[in-house]
Design a protein around this motif. Structure first.
Motif, PDB file in Angstrom:
ATOM      1  N   LEU A  53      42.111  75.378  52.481  1.00  0.00           N
ATOM      2  CA  LEU A  53      43.348  76.316  51.964  1.00  0.00           C
ATOM      3  C   LEU A  53      44.678  76.718  52.572  1.00  0.00           C
ATOM      4  CD1 LEU A  53      40.816  78.867  50.027  1.00  0.00           C
ATOM      5  CD2 LEU A  53      42.681  77.908  48.965  1.00  0.00           C
ATOM      6  N   PRO A  54      45.805  76.644  52.779  1.00  0.00           N
ATOM      7  CA  PRO A  54      46.164  76.534  53.837  1.00  0.00           C
ATOM      8  C   PRO A  54      46.463  78.121  54.507  1.00  0.00           C
ATOM      9  CG  PRO A  54      47.263  78.028  51.622  1.00  0.00           C
ATOM     10  CD  PRO A  54      46.438  77.596  51.555  1.00  0.00           C
ATOM     11  N   VAL A  55      46.826  77.416  55.783  1.00  0.00           N
ATOM     12  CA  VAL A  55      46.391  78.895  56.606  1.00  0.00           C
ATOM     13  C   VAL A  55      47.545  78.620  57.568  1.00  0.00           C
ATOM     14  CG1 VAL A  55      45.634  78.996  59.107  1.00  0.00           C
ATOM     15  CG2 VAL A  55      44.059  78.320  57.400  1.00  0.00           C
ATOM     16  N   PRO A  56      48.861  80.125  58.218  1.00  0.00           N
ATOM     17  CA  PRO A  56      49.989  79.629  58.695  1.00  0.00           C
ATOM     18  C   PRO A  56      49.718  79.132  60.019  1.00  0.00           C
ATOM     19  CG  PRO A  56      49.055  81.991  58.584  1.00  0.00           C
ATOM     20  CD  PRO A  56      48.323  81.357  58.295  1.00  0.00           C
ATOM     21  N   VAL A  57      51.220  78.272  60.151  1.00  0.00           N
ATOM     22  CA  VAL A  57      51.027  77.885  61.752  1.00  0.00           C
ATOM     23  C   VAL A  57      51.268  79.053  62.634  1.00  0.00           C
ATOM     24  CG1 VAL A  57      52.960  76.419  62.886  1.00  0.00           C
ATOM     25  CG2 VAL A  57      52.079  75.902  60.973  1.00  0.00           C
ATOM     26  N   PRO A  58      50.167  78.831  63.596  1.00  0.00           N
ATOM     27  CA  PRO A  58      50.571  80.398  65.213  1.00  0.00           C
ATOM     28  C   PRO A  58      51.634  79.899  65.503  1.00  0.00           C
ATOM     29  CG  PRO A  58      49.521  78.496  65.354  1.00  0.00           C
ATOM     30  CD  PRO A  58      49.826  78.006  64.358  1.00  0.00           C
ATOM     31  N   ALA A  87      40.588  82.118  59.445  1.00  0.00           N
ATOM     32  CA  ALA A  87      41.904  81.486  58.992  1.00  0.00           C
ATOM     33  C   ALA A  87      40.549  80.173  59.684  1.00  0.00           C
ATOM     34  CB  ALA A  87      42.632  81.304  60.863  1.00  0.00           C
ATOM     35  N   ASN A  88      39.647  79.930  60.345  1.00  0.00           N
ATOM     36  CA  ASN A  88      38.008  79.044  60.213  1.00  0.00           C
ATOM     37  C   ASN A  88      37.515  78.312  58.571  1.00  0.00           C
ATOM     38  OD1 ASN A  88      37.157  76.818  61.679  1.00  0.00           O
ATOM     39  ND2 ASN A  88      34.912  78.124  61.545  1.00  0.00           N
ATOM     40  N   LEU A  89      37.436  79.596  58.320  1.00  0.00           N
ATOM     41  CA  LEU A  89      36.926  80.154  56.809  1.00  0.00           C
ATOM     42  C   LEU A  89      37.500  78.659  56.009  1.00  0.00           C
ATOM     43  CD1 LEU A  89      35.147  83.219  56.965  1.00  0.00           C
ATOM     44  CD2 LEU A  89      33.868  80.932  57.287  1.00  0.00           C
ATOM     45  N   PRO A 133      48.139  75.213  69.153  1.00  0.00           N
ATOM     46  CA  PRO A 133      47.995  76.236  70.599  1.00  0.00           C
ATOM     47  C   PRO A 133      47.800  77.476  69.410  1.00  0.00           C
ATOM     48  CG  PRO A 133      49.090  74.523  71.411  1.00  0.00           C
ATOM     49  CD  PRO A 133      49.390  74.357  69.313  1.00  0.00           C
ATOM     50  N   VAL A 134      46.800  78.297  69.878  1.00  0.00           N
ATOM     51  CA  VAL A 134      47.086  79.467  69.417  1.00  0.00           C
ATOM     52  C   VAL A 134      47.250  80.579  70.002  1.00  0.00           C
ATOM     53  CG1 VAL A 134      45.913  81.719  67.821  1.00  0.00           C
ATOM     54  CG2 VAL A 134      45.621  78.582  67.120  1.00  0.00           C
ATOM     55  N   GLN A 135      46.276  80.854  71.591  1.00  0.00           N
ATOM     56  CA  GLN A 135      46.181  82.020  72.346  1.00  0.00           C
ATOM     57  C   GLN A 135      45.428  81.069  73.249  1.00  0.00           C
ATOM     58  OE1 GLN A 135      44.536  85.534  71.552  1.00  0.00           O
ATOM     59  NE2 GLN A 135      42.885  85.116  70.603  1.00  0.00           N
ATOM     60  N   ALA A 136      45.662  81.846  74.416  1.00  0.00           N
ATOM     61  CA  ALA A 136      44.733  81.932  75.991  1.00  0.00           C
ATOM     62  C   ALA A 136      44.715  83.197  76.456  1.00  0.00           C
ATOM     63  CB  ALA A 136      45.365  81.124  76.878  1.00  0.00           C
ATOM     64  N   GLY A 137      43.729  83.378  77.176  1.00  0.00           N
ATOM     65  CA  GLY A 137      43.147  84.965  77.594  1.00  0.00           C
ATOM     66  C   GLY A 137      42.402  85.186  78.859  1.00  0.00           C
ATOM     67  N   ARG A 138      41.987  85.472  79.133  1.00  0.00           N
ATOM     68  CA  ARG A 138      41.269  86.232  80.259  1.00  0.00           C
ATOM     69  C   ARG A 138      40.336  87.003  79.995  1.00  0.00           C
ATOM     70  NH1 ARG A 138      43.173  85.646  85.724  1.00  0.00           N
ATOM     71  NH2 ARG A 138      45.480  84.511  85.217  1.00  0.00           N
ATOM     72  N   HIS A 173      48.534  87.768  68.349  1.00  0.00           N
ATOM     73  CA  HIS A 173      49.254  87.141  69.119  1.00  0.00           C
ATOM     74  C   HIS A 173      50.291  86.552  68.779  1.00  0.00           C
ATOM     75  CE1 HIS A 173      50.135  85.401  73.124  1.00  0.00           C
ATOM     76  NE2 HIS A 173      50.117  84.981  73.475  1.00  0.00           N
ATOM     77  N   ALA A 174      49.266  85.548  67.302  1.00  0.00           N
ATOM     78  CA  ALA A 174      50.392  84.952  67.091  1.00  0.00           C
ATOM     79  C   ALA A 174      50.251  84.796  65.609  1.00  0.00           C
ATOM     80  CB  ALA A 174      49.541  83.307  67.245  1.00  0.00           C
ATOM     81  N   GLY A 175      49.762  85.612  65.013  1.00  0.00           N
ATOM     82  CA  GLY A 175      50.049  86.130  63.498  1.00  0.00           C
ATOM     83  C   GLY A 175      48.599  85.399  62.720  1.00  0.00           C
ATOM     84  N   VAL A 176      47.669  84.728  63.328  1.00  0.00           N
ATOM     85  CA  VAL A 176      46.801  84.528  63.156  1.00  0.00           C
ATOM     86  C   VAL A 176      44.689  84.554  63.422  1.00  0.00           C
ATOM     87  CG1 VAL A 176      45.375  82.095  62.193  1.00  0.00           C
ATOM     88  CG2 VAL A 176      47.752  81.636  63.020  1.00  0.00           C
TER      89      VAL A 176
END
Length: 409
Positions: free
Chosen positions: A319-324, A311-313, A217-222, A303-306
């Motif tokens: 390549l490494p991507v930080p854990v959210p 990240a998707n690219l 999970p990364v983020q949820a929003g409205r 919100h989550a550092g990512v």
């Protein structure tokens, strides 16, 4: 082969683009001291980057789709990567990676993430709530019984959607039976459409990273409101909700259910949009195996550092991507429309925005004035506020600021 930013070997990265511009400098994903980035597009070079993106020089190759194979196979497979964050290039990217012999990073059943009818069929069969829909197969037929069947099945209003589009392109709200019949007449004989029941409630979104079969999970929003109506002068926007809130927990659970059905194989960002009905039920509207547009990827960084597009690219390139990780910070994006015959006064309005600590990115139509027939996005804002409840107050203040409104040219 798995790449490493620390490797001494240079790699050429082909970024496929067509209709969705990049929302960040590709060098943020692939540093120039290690990678040679080439954007391959069947569009125009001017539309490769979104207008508000600040980036260095970008190498662009324009080529028709049937020429992309020859473009990307010009380099040896061990010195090339192929990635995209464009909805209209996901299937092509997956195919070209297979052609070159690169590891599969996209979901095996990619159509489940690209085709709204296929998506809803799979999710409904698994018990995940989706709107009822009528697929207009093989083509739209402008017959009275088609309209009557749609209205009797779906009720009113009816939402007309292309099966394979993004960014609300082609979406129309049809308020009555006459509007349904008129829409059918305008699209008679066209393939690739569906009609969908309108679901009332609050619009939300939820994002995650999928890798090694895990959903992180990364983020949820409205969303501020409906994602339609910029042409009529409606501001668009959305904000994150606290990671520990019930809304976030339910949204992430829904997203996990969606990915479990459509496929967790691959390494990618997943973006799901849904409606929270008045009775509390969450209904999936659509999902995508790519990073979201607008300012949502930027909010994820706060919100989550990512940053989700980066990240998707990078995930596609191995390549490494930080854990959210939740930061405890909340953020909001706003797109501000400029009506015809109007613009923003950069000197006056920019000064007032600066007083409030708000960074407004004014686009060309905002600077020079809108000479079109409908409103257009003229500026964008990203707001951050760490105080409890502070973000909502900041958003409300911005929406009511005089500088928010465009002035006559």
């Amino acid at each position: 082969m798995t790449l490493s930013d620390a490797s001494s070997e240079r790699t050429r990265v082909y970024v496929l683009q067509s209709r969705q511009p990049l929302t960040t400098d590709p060098a943020h994903a692939f540093p120039a001291d290690r990678y040679d980035v080439v954007v391959v597009t069947d569009g125009t070079a001017q539309e490769v980057l979104r207008e508000d993106v600040q980036a260095g020089p970008v190498t662009v190759v324009r080529a028709a789709r049937d020429e992309w194979d020859s473009v990307v196979t010009s380099m040896p497979p061990d010195a090339v990567e192929i990635v995209t964050n464009d909805e209209y290039c996901v299937a092509a990217c997956a195919r070209l990676r297979d052609v070159v012999g690169l590891p599969r990073r996209h979901p095996t059943n990619v159509d489940g993430y690209l085709d709204k009818v296929v998506m809803k069929c799979h999710l409904a069969a698994a018990g995940v709530p989706v709107p009822q829909a009528v697929a207009l197969d093989p083509v739209v037929v402008a017959a009275r019984d088609t309209a009557e069947r749609a209205v009797s099945t779906l009720g009113l209003p009816v939402v007309a959607k292309p099966r394979r589009e993004a960014n609300s392109r082609g979406v129309e709200m049809l308020e009555d039976a006459g509007a349904v019949q008129a829409w059918l007449a305008r699209h008679d004989g066209e393939p690739g459409w569906e009609l969908e029941a309108f679901v009332s409630g609050d619009l939300g979104h939820v994002n995650a990273i999928v890798r090694d079969g895990r959903v992180e999970p990364v983020q949820a929003g409205r969303y501020l409101g409906p994602l339609l109506g910029v042409g009529e002068g409606r501001a668009l926007g959305g904000w994150t909700v606290p990671a520990g809130s019930e809304w976030a927990a339910r949204a992430h659970a829904l997203n996990r259910a969606v990915v479990d059905v459509l496929g967790t194989d691959g390494d990618f960002v997943v973006h799901t949009e849904f409606v929270a009905r008045p009775d509390g039920r969450l209904v999936v509207l659509e999902t995508a195996a790519r990073a979201p547009g607008a300012g949502v990827s930027e909010l994820a960084l706060v919100h989550a550092g990512v940053q989700l597009e980066i990240a998707n690219l990078r995930l596609q390139a191995g390549l490494p991507v930080p854990v959210p990780e939740p930061s405890g910070r909340q953020a909001c994006w706003l797109w501000l429309p400029v009506p015809p015959g109007r613009r923003w006064d950069a000197a006056r309005d920019g000064a007032r925005a600066a007083e409030l600590g708000v960074d407004v990115r004014v686009r060309q139509v905002g600077r020079e004035g809108n000479d079109g027939a409908s409103a257009a996005v003229g500026a964008s804002v990203v707001l951050v506020n760490d105080a409890p409840g502070g973000l909502a107050r900041t958003v409300d203040a911005v929406l009511n600021e005089p500088w928010f409104r465009a002035h006559a040219v």
